[in-house]
Design a protein around this motif. Sequence first.
Motif, short mmCIF file in Angstrom:
data_model
loop_
_atom_site.label_atom_id
_atom_site.label_comp_id
_atom_site.label_asym_id
_atom_site.label_seq_id
_atom_site.Cartn_x
_atom_site.Cartn_y
_atom_site.Cartn_z
N TRP A 1 -67.44 3.80 33.72
CA TRP A 1 -67.22 2.35 33.72
C TRP A 1 -68.28 1.65 32.87
O TRP A 1 -67.96 0.75 32.09
CB TRP A 1 -67.23 1.81 35.15
N PHE A 2 -69.53 2.04 32.99
CA PHE A 2 -70.60 1.45 32.17
C PHE A 2 -70.28 1.63 30.69
O PHE A 2 -70.37 0.68 29.90
CB PHE A 2 -71.94 2.11 32.52
N ASN A 3 -69.89 2.84 30.33
CA ASN A 3 -69.57 3.11 28.92
C ASN A 3 -68.38 2.29 28.46
O ASN A 3 -68.36 1.77 27.34
CB ASN A 3 -69.29 4.60 28.73
N ARG A 4 -67.37 2.16 29.33
CA ARG A 4 -66.19 1.38 28.96
C ARG A 4 -66.56 -0.07 28.70
O ARG A 4 -66.12 -0.67 27.71
CB ARG A 4 -65.13 1.46 30.06
N LEU A 5 -67.38 -0.66 29.58
CA LEU A 5 -67.76 -2.06 29.41
C LEU A 5 -68.55 -2.26 28.12
O LEU A 5 -68.33 -3.23 27.40
CB LEU A 5 -68.58 -2.54 30.62
N SER A 6 -69.44 -1.33 27.80
CA SER A 6 -70.20 -1.42 26.55
C SER A 6 -69.27 -1.41 25.35
O SER A 6 -69.39 -2.24 24.43
CB SER A 6 -71.20 -0.25 26.45
#
Length: 473
Positions: free
Chosen positions: A261-266
């Motif tokens: 999720w963190f990577n997706r938001l970035s």
Amino acid sequence: MPQTPPFTEQLGPSGYQNSYQTTEDSRAGLCYQDNNLVSGSLEALIQHLVPTVEYFPDRTYIFTFLLSSRLFIHPYELMSRVCYLCMEQQRLSDAHTDETQVRNLAPRMVQLLTEWTETFPYDFKDERMMCSLKQLTQRLANGDQQVYRKAVVQMSQGLLRRLTVLSQYEEALSKINATAAEQLTAVKVKPQVTIHKDLLSICSDPFTVAQQLTHIELERLGYIGPEEFVQAFVQMDPLDNDTSCVRVHQRTNTLEAYVEWFNRLSYLVATEICMSVKKKQRVRVIEFFIDVARECFNIGNFNSLMAIISGMNMSPVSRLKKTWSKVKMAKYDILEHQMDPSNNFYNYRTALKGATQRSITANSNREKIVIPFFSLLIKDIYFLNQGCVNRLQNGHVNFKKFWELAKQVSEFMTWKKVECPFEKDRRILQYVLTAPVFTEDDLYLASYDSEGPENNMEKDRWRTLRSTLLTPA
């Protein structure tokens, strides 16, 4: 949600040097320092977990041992040992055992099993765990102990409910990921078609978007089991009797999903910026996300804050010099200062400490929100594990280390229990979770199309990307 053991400073010595006089209970095989348990044989520690008619382990010990024991023994093996010690040492397997003894021990064993099933429910995805649990609870609930039968039924129903909810969550994640993949495929099939839909067209209020990001963060945090922080460190212990097999544990995907999720938001932030054709629009998008990040900071959502900053710091975005020259940088500079990695993220850690103190004295869920920068939390736990041995030279388990580990994980457990106080906006949530997100190559191509290559290296990369990504298969 699982209950969190109330850790206090005195429960685990902060240092690891044996600079104080230690005392050992030779009968129990446990070693104490300043009245704190610091080491012991694995067998003695297991024995220390099992209640008797006269004794019940402290909740902090239960949490710490159940969390760390998986570094030395499978959860199902530990459950078998607990069942054996309970049945044999308390003579519960004897048909002639005094019912008074069963009556006195039953509530203590049910309490221990309830702690286990509430705090580490994912252990019971293993059928062997469920089988041992069923055998022990059936013996405890025998006789005329109606009240204990009720407690056992409540415990079992609660466990099944938690496992069902986890299964539903994992299924929902799969559907969300499938939808996101379909939308990305649709975009790649027609790469020349401009994407008109963006986050700003759905919501231009940064505070509302920050609230929706917080919804996603708290939901995904809530499903992470405390044992997942330890699971990555599991490897064959040199003192295991069975050295012929590789240790394999029941795994869940909740921690991995949160990192994704963190990577997706970035990448979503970078995509929203790079897909804007006009410079004026790119400036607007950047300033919008700066405001979203600032609201995340004010809420206490440090993970989304760092993901947004990471997205804006990606090379395809940071190279857009003409765009950045028009951005009002004052607010962005403040955010970058707060998340500055120098001095081991000193500024962030100070802000996190302030948010933690606020949450302790808060009266509302709004003020209780603390969502840490998750990658740094994992890094801290990793280095704590790497920096101290699991076993001492005498073969004892280094329990001093595991007090510290449990204190860090216990704090996380407190943070993840907070219910999000903000109203959900389904349109924003759906977009953020499923909108097409460009790969790094797609981002570079969009970036070069917005602001042309500046040197020969960029020109070569641009030509390569155009021939690779824009040529029909």
